[in-house]
Write a protein that holds these residues in place. Sequence first.
Motif, PDB file in Angstrom:
ATOM      1  N   LEU A  66       0.860  -1.175   0.000  1.00 54.21           N
ATOM      2  CA  LEU A  66       0.000   0.000   0.000  1.00 54.21           C
ATOM      3  C   LEU A  66       0.894   1.221   0.000  1.00 54.21           C
ATOM      4  CD1 LEU A  66      -2.584  -1.011   2.762  1.00 54.21           C
ATOM      5  CD2 LEU A  66      -2.795  -1.295   0.289  1.00 54.21           C
ATOM      6  N   LEU A  67       0.839   1.992  -1.079  1.00 55.95           N
ATOM      7  CA  LEU A  67       1.617   3.220  -1.151  1.00 55.95           C
ATOM      8  C   LEU A  67       0.933   4.184  -2.099  1.00 55.95           C
ATOM      9  CD1 LEU A  67       4.771   2.668  -3.317  1.00 55.95           C
ATOM     10  CD2 LEU A  67       3.047   0.939  -3.064  1.00 55.95           C
ATOM     11  N   GLY A 103       8.244   0.040   6.254  1.00 58.66           N
ATOM     12  CA  GLY A 103       6.890   0.422   6.602  1.00 58.66           C
ATOM     13  C   GLY A 103       6.385  -0.441   7.736  1.00 58.66           C
ATOM     14  N   ALA A 149      -0.367  -3.151   7.789  1.00 59.13           N
ATOM     15  CA  ALA A 149      -1.571  -2.319   7.899  1.00 59.13           C
ATOM     16  C   ALA A 149      -2.540  -2.949   8.888  1.00 59.13           C
ATOM     17  CB  ALA A 149      -2.225  -2.172   6.534  1.00 59.13           C
ATOM     18  N   GLN A 162      -7.525  -2.450   7.968  1.00 60.83           N
ATOM     19  CA  GLN A 162      -7.750  -2.101   6.577  1.00 60.83           C
ATOM     20  C   GLN A 162      -8.067  -3.358   5.786  1.00 60.83           C
ATOM     21  OE1 GLN A 162      -5.056   0.520   4.552  1.00 60.83           O
ATOM     22  NE2 GLN A 162      -4.277   1.328   6.470  1.00 60.83           N
ATOM     23  N   GLU A 187       1.874  -1.232   4.673  1.00 60.87           N
ATOM     24  CA  GLU A 187       1.921   0.197   4.360  1.00 60.87           C
ATOM     25  C   GLU A 187       3.363   0.616   4.160  1.00 60.87           C
ATOM     26  OE1 GLU A 187       0.066   1.959   7.789  1.00 60.87           O
ATOM     27  OE2 GLU A 187      -1.917   1.791   6.897  1.00 60.87           O
ATOM     28  N   ARG A 198       6.363   3.090   3.654  1.00 62.58           N
ATOM     29  CA  ARG A 198       6.784   4.472   3.947  1.00 62.58           C
ATOM     30  C   ARG A 198       7.862   4.898   2.959  1.00 62.58           C
ATOM     31  NH1 ARG A 198       2.496   4.968   6.575  1.00 62.58           N
ATOM     32  NH2 ARG A 198       2.456   4.614   8.793  1.00 62.58           N
TER      33      ARG A 198
END
Length: 90
Positions: A49-50, A66, A69, A72, A83, A85
């Motif tokens: 997820l980005l 990251g 998550a 979600q 997720e 970063r």
Amino acid sequence: MEHGRPAGMSLARVESTGMQTLRGTVKYLPLEGGLWILEMDDGRKYQLLLEDQSKLADGRRLTVQGRPAKNQMSIGMSYPLFEVRTFTAS
């Protein structure tokens, strides 16, 4: 927990901030608009997820930082969500 890290994260580094570092190969799945998956060398897979996906390329080796998550869901519903970063080519 195994030795201070989440179970199953033996190839990932867990930092004191909760950030994790994962390394693997990016795969694109053309499911419902497309999903980006990180396949680690041991076969584990995470859906990435980005916000900016423009620099991802199918088959590219990446090191991503990251966290998993929480709370979600994804249309893919096949792999744990991660997720991102930051990421770099590896």
